[in-house]
Design a protein around this motif. Structure first.
Motif, PDB file in Angstrom:
ATOM      1  N   GLU A 190       0.820  -1.210   0.000  1.00  0.00           N
ATOM      2  CA  GLU A 190       0.000   0.000   0.000  1.00  0.00           C
ATOM      3  C   GLU A 190       0.856   1.263   0.000  1.00  0.00           C
ATOM      4  O   GLU A 190       0.558   2.236  -0.710  1.00  0.00           O
ATOM      5  N   GLY A 191       1.918   1.273   0.800  1.00  0.00           N
ATOM      6  CA  GLY A 191       2.746   2.460   0.893  1.00  0.00           C
ATOM      7  C   GLY A 191       3.457   2.796  -0.407  1.00  0.00           C
ATOM      8  O   GLY A 191       3.448   3.947  -0.856  1.00  0.00           O
ATOM      9  N   LEU A 192       4.060   1.794  -1.036  1.00  0.00           N
ATOM     10  CA  LEU A 192       4.774   2.016  -2.297  1.00  0.00           C
ATOM     11  C   LEU A 192       3.812   2.471  -3.397  1.00  0.00           C
ATOM     12  O   LEU A 192       4.143   3.339  -4.198  1.00  0.00           O
ATOM     13  N   ASN A 193       2.646   1.884  -3.415  1.00  0.00           N
ATOM     14  CA  ASN A 193       1.694   2.240  -4.470  1.00  0.00           C
ATOM     15  C   ASN A 193       1.052   3.599  -4.215  1.00  0.00           C
ATOM     16  O   ASN A 193       0.696   4.307  -5.155  1.00  0.00           O
ATOM     17  N   ALA A 194       0.920   3.979  -2.942  1.00  0.00           N
ATOM     18  CA  ALA A 194       0.443   5.325  -2.650  1.00  0.00           C
ATOM     19  C   ALA A 194       1.484   6.351  -3.073  1.00  0.00           C
ATOM     20  O   ALA A 194       1.157   7.388  -3.668  1.00  0.00           O
ATOM     21  N   LEU A 195       2.760   6.061  -2.800  1.00  0.00           N
ATOM     22  CA  LEU A 195       3.846   6.969  -3.173  1.00  0.00           C
ATOM     23  C   LEU A 195       3.938   7.133  -4.686  1.00  0.00           C
ATOM     24  O   LEU A 195       4.095   8.251  -5.189  1.00  0.00           O
ATOM     25  N   THR A 196       3.831   6.024  -5.410  1.00  0.00           N
ATOM     26  CA  THR A 196       4.038   6.044  -6.862  1.00  0.00           C
ATOM     27  C   THR A 196       2.732   6.141  -7.649  1.00  0.00           C
ATOM     28  O   THR A 196       2.741   5.988  -8.869  1.00  0.00           O
ATOM     29  N   PHE A 213      12.365   1.709 -11.143  1.00  0.00           N
ATOM     30  CA  PHE A 213      13.273   2.149 -10.085  1.00  0.00           C
ATOM     31  C   PHE A 213      14.285   3.170 -10.602  1.00  0.00           C
ATOM     32  O   PHE A 213      14.696   4.075  -9.878  1.00  0.00           O
ATOM     33  N   LEU A 214      14.684   3.032 -11.852  1.00  0.00           N
ATOM     34  CA  LEU A 214      15.621   3.988 -12.431  1.00  0.00           C
ATOM     35  C   LEU A 214      14.976   5.369 -12.514  1.00  0.00           C
ATOM     36  O   LEU A 214      15.601   6.383 -12.177  1.00  0.00           O
ATOM     37  N   ALA A 215      13.731   5.428 -12.953  1.00  0.00           N
ATOM     38  CA  ALA A 215      13.028   6.711 -13.041  1.00  0.00           C
ATOM     39  C   ALA A 215      12.776   7.306 -11.658  1.00  0.00           C
ATOM     40  O   ALA A 215      12.760   8.535 -11.495  1.00  0.00           O
ATOM     41  N   LEU A 216      12.584   6.462 -10.648  1.00  0.00           N
ATOM     42  CA  LEU A 216      12.320   6.930  -9.296  1.00  0.00           C
ATOM     43  C   LEU A 216      13.567   7.417  -8.579  1.00  0.00           C
ATOM     44  O   LEU A 216      13.477   7.905  -7.445  1.00  0.00           O
ATOM     45  N   GLY A 217      14.729   7.275  -9.207  1.00  0.00           N
ATOM     46  CA  GLY A 217      15.968   7.707  -8.561  1.00  0.00           C
ATOM     47  C   GLY A 217      16.397   6.802  -7.424  1.00  0.00           C
ATOM     48  O   GLY A 217      16.975   7.261  -6.426  1.00  0.00           O
ATOM     49  N   ALA A 218      16.126   5.517  -7.563  1.00  0.00           N
ATOM     50  CA  ALA A 218      16.451   4.559  -6.514  1.00  0.00           C
ATOM     51  C   ALA A 218      17.952   4.341  -6.408  1.00  0.00           C
ATOM     52  O   ALA A 218      18.714   4.567  -7.353  1.00  0.00           O
ATOM     53  N   THR A 219      18.367   3.883  -5.236  1.00  0.00           N
ATOM     54  CA  THR A 219      19.753   3.468  -5.022  1.00  0.00           C
ATOM     55  C   THR A 219      19.766   1.986  -4.663  1.00  0.00           C
ATOM     56  O   THR A 219      18.765   1.443  -4.187  1.00  0.00           O
ATOM     57  N   ALA A 279       4.294   9.563 -10.629  1.00  0.00           N
ATOM     58  CA  ALA A 279       4.910   8.519 -11.447  1.00  0.00           C
ATOM     59  C   ALA A 279       3.877   7.835 -12.328  1.00  0.00           C
ATOM     60  O   ALA A 279       2.730   7.637 -11.921  1.00  0.00           O
ATOM     61  N   VAL A 280       4.315   7.484 -13.527  1.00  0.00           N
ATOM     62  CA  VAL A 280       3.481   6.730 -14.468  1.00  0.00           C
ATOM     63  C   VAL A 280       4.351   5.641 -15.080  1.00  0.00           C
ATOM     64  O   VAL A 280       5.512   5.895 -15.431  1.00  0.00           O
ATOM     65  N   TYR A 281       3.807   4.444 -15.182  1.00  0.00           N
ATOM     66  CA  TYR A 281       4.524   3.336 -15.827  1.00  0.00           C
ATOM     67  C   TYR A 281       3.675   2.766 -16.951  1.00  0.00           C
ATOM     68  O   TYR A 281       2.498   2.459 -16.761  1.00  0.00           O
ATOM     69  N   LEU A 282       4.280   2.631 -18.138  1.00  0.00           N
ATOM     70  CA  LEU A 282       3.600   2.071 -19.300  1.00  0.00           C
ATOM     71  C   LEU A 282       4.527   1.088 -20.004  1.00  0.00           C
ATOM     72  O   LEU A 282       5.751   1.211 -19.924  1.00  0.00           O
ATOM     73  N   SER A 283       3.945   0.138 -20.702  1.00  0.00           N
ATOM     74  CA  SER A 283       4.744  -0.786 -21.508  1.00  0.00           C
ATOM     75  C   SER A 283       3.942  -1.216 -22.728  1.00  0.00           C
ATOM     76  O   SER A 283       2.709  -1.156 -22.734  1.00  0.00           O
ATOM     77  N   GLN A 284       4.670  -1.629 -23.745  1.00  0.00           N
ATOM     78  CA  GLN A 284       4.056  -2.196 -24.954  1.00  0.00           C
ATOM     79  C   GLN A 284       4.482  -3.655 -25.050  1.00  0.00           C
ATOM     80  O   GLN A 284       5.661  -3.971 -24.951  1.00  0.00           O
ATOM     81  N   ARG A 285       3.493  -4.538 -25.208  1.00  0.00           N
ATOM     82  CA  ARG A 285       3.756  -5.957 -25.314  1.00  0.00           C
ATOM     83  C   ARG A 285       2.998  -6.525 -26.498  1.00  0.00           C
ATOM     84  O   ARG A 285       1.890  -6.076 -26.803  1.00  0.00           O
ATOM     85  N   ASN A 286       3.576  -7.509 -27.129  1.00  0.00           N
ATOM     86  CA  ASN A 286       2.872  -8.182 -28.225  1.00  0.00           C
ATOM     87  C   ASN A 286       1.753  -9.066 -27.701  1.00  0.00           C
ATOM     88  O   ASN A 286       0.778  -9.336 -28.401  1.00  0.00           O
ATOM     89  N   ARG A 345       9.414  15.087  -9.863  1.00  0.00           N
ATOM     90  CA  ARG A 345       9.700  15.357  -8.450  1.00  0.00           C
ATOM     91  C   ARG A 345      10.318  16.747  -8.339  1.00  0.00           C
ATOM     92  O   ARG A 345      11.333  17.027  -8.963  1.00  0.00           O
ATOM     93  N   GLU A 346       9.669  17.611  -7.570  1.00  0.00           N
ATOM     94  CA  GLU A 346      10.158  18.974  -7.332  1.00  0.00           C
ATOM     95  C   GLU A 346      10.440  19.704  -8.645  1.00  0.00           C
ATOM     96  O   GLU A 346      11.459  20.383  -8.790  1.00  0.00           O
ATOM     97  N   GLY A 347       9.532  19.547  -9.597  1.00  0.00           N
ATOM     98  CA  GLY A 347       9.643  20.253 -10.864  1.00  0.00           C
ATOM     99  C   GLY A 347      10.616  19.656 -11.857  1.00  0.00           C
ATOM    100  O   GLY A 347      10.780  20.186 -12.959  1.00  0.00           O
ATOM    101  N   ALA A 348      11.277  18.570 -11.491  1.00  0.00           N
ATOM    102  CA  ALA A 348      12.226  17.902 -12.392  1.00  0.00           C
ATOM    103  C   ALA A 348      11.610  16.604 -12.907  1.00  0.00           C
ATOM    104  O   ALA A 348      10.943  15.880 -12.157  1.00  0.00           O
ATOM    105  N   TYR A 349      11.840  16.313 -14.179  1.00  0.00           N
ATOM    106  CA  TYR A 349      11.276  15.119 -14.812  1.00  0.00           C
ATOM    107  C   TYR A 349      12.386  14.133 -15.147  1.00  0.00           C
ATOM    108  O   TYR A 349      13.445  14.518 -15.661  1.00  0.00           O
ATOM    109  N   THR A 350      12.124  12.852 -14.866  1.00  0.00           N
ATOM    110  CA  THR A 350      13.034  11.774 -15.249  1.00  0.00           C
ATOM    111  C   THR A 350      12.246  10.726 -16.003  1.00  0.00           C
ATOM    112  O   THR A 350      11.231  10.228 -15.510  1.00  0.00           O
TER     113      THR A 350
END
Length: 263
Positions: A77-83, A122-128, A165-172, A187-192
């Protein structure tokens, strides 16, 4: 067929790291891709006793252990609320619930697979990521490490700073490997924007030209999508060619930007 000569349940990360220094050693994740390989593993190291199957929340971040199953990302719930649901969106097309109950976050990231949905998000979220010997690294820096690096991925950390955050994919096909993946975060006016399944591993891009600085409209979203597609490298495989992926990139990034604005 996979053959394992010796199986060890590591009692500590130090033990797992020492065992992992031999090329014939493999660290076990969910075993879903490893078991499909034709190879002989000298020593299989299991991390299941090291408490890495938990998602821990702190005041500033979510710390996701390497042995956390992908299903936990889908239902947390927490991760999905955040993202705003992007965590669930990033895994819901991965085969089925039984598969996601077995596949692990660590296996999905350490393999640096081009088709990895969670790597893109995770890359778009700036994860470590935290490696046992190398310590904490930005996920982008981890992707740049030589594949000969033999370290233990302990956990991935997602900052709790407010983010859209938005996640999309294209699949056959619905549960097939993706043709292309896209995650866009503000995040804070910056887009990744991260683009994966190129078919190379995901790569991240910012809005250096400020195309979205004055707000997201149909026009600015299209310009941003065209810019990302022009900067991103694509290749071809049996699922799609490079030119097709570039066109799909324009579509997914534009849709992601508009969805970000709509909330």
């Amino acid at each position: 067929m996979l053959s394992i000569n010796q199986y060890i349940r590591a009692k500590s990360l130090d033990e797992a790291y020492e065992l992992c220094q031999k090329k014939s050693t493999a660290v076990l994740g969910g075993m879903l891709w490893l078991k499909m390989q034709r190879r002989t593993v000298g020593t299989a190291v299991d991390l299941c006793d090291l408490g890495l199957d938990r998602i821990e929340e702190t005041e500033t971040a979510y710390r996701i252990g390497a042995m956390v199953p992908l299903r936990a990302l889908e239902t947390h719930e927490g991760l999905n609320a955040l993202t705003r649901g992007a965590a669930a969106d990033s895994v819901r097309h991965i085969v089925g619930v039984q598969f996601r109950n077995c596949a692990t976050v660590g296996g999905s990231l350490y393999g640096r697979f081009g088709f990895s949905d969670v790597l893109t998000l995770f890359l778009a979220l700036g994860a470590t990521v935290e490696l046992h010997r190398a310590g904490e690294l930005a996920l982008a820096d981890f992707l740049a490490l030589p594949r000969t690096t033999r370290d233990i991925l302990v956990r991935v950390t997602v900052p709790k700073a407010p983010v859209k955050a938005v996640y999309l994919s294209q699949r056959n096909a619905s549960t097939d490997f993706p043709v292309l993946t896209c995650a866009l975060c503000a995040r804070e006016g910056a887009y990744t924007c991260a683009v994966g399944a190129r078919p190379m591993p995901a790569a991240a891009f910012g809005d250096e030209k400020g195309l979205l600085a004055n707000g997201i409209t149909e026009e600015s979203a299209r310009a941003f999508a065209d810019d990302i597609a022009s900067r991103c490298a694509f290749g071809g495989n049996r699922r799609a060619g490079a030119d097709y992926r570039r066109e799909i990139c324009k579509v997914l990034v534009r849709r992601a930007a508009l969805a970000l604005e709509e909330g």
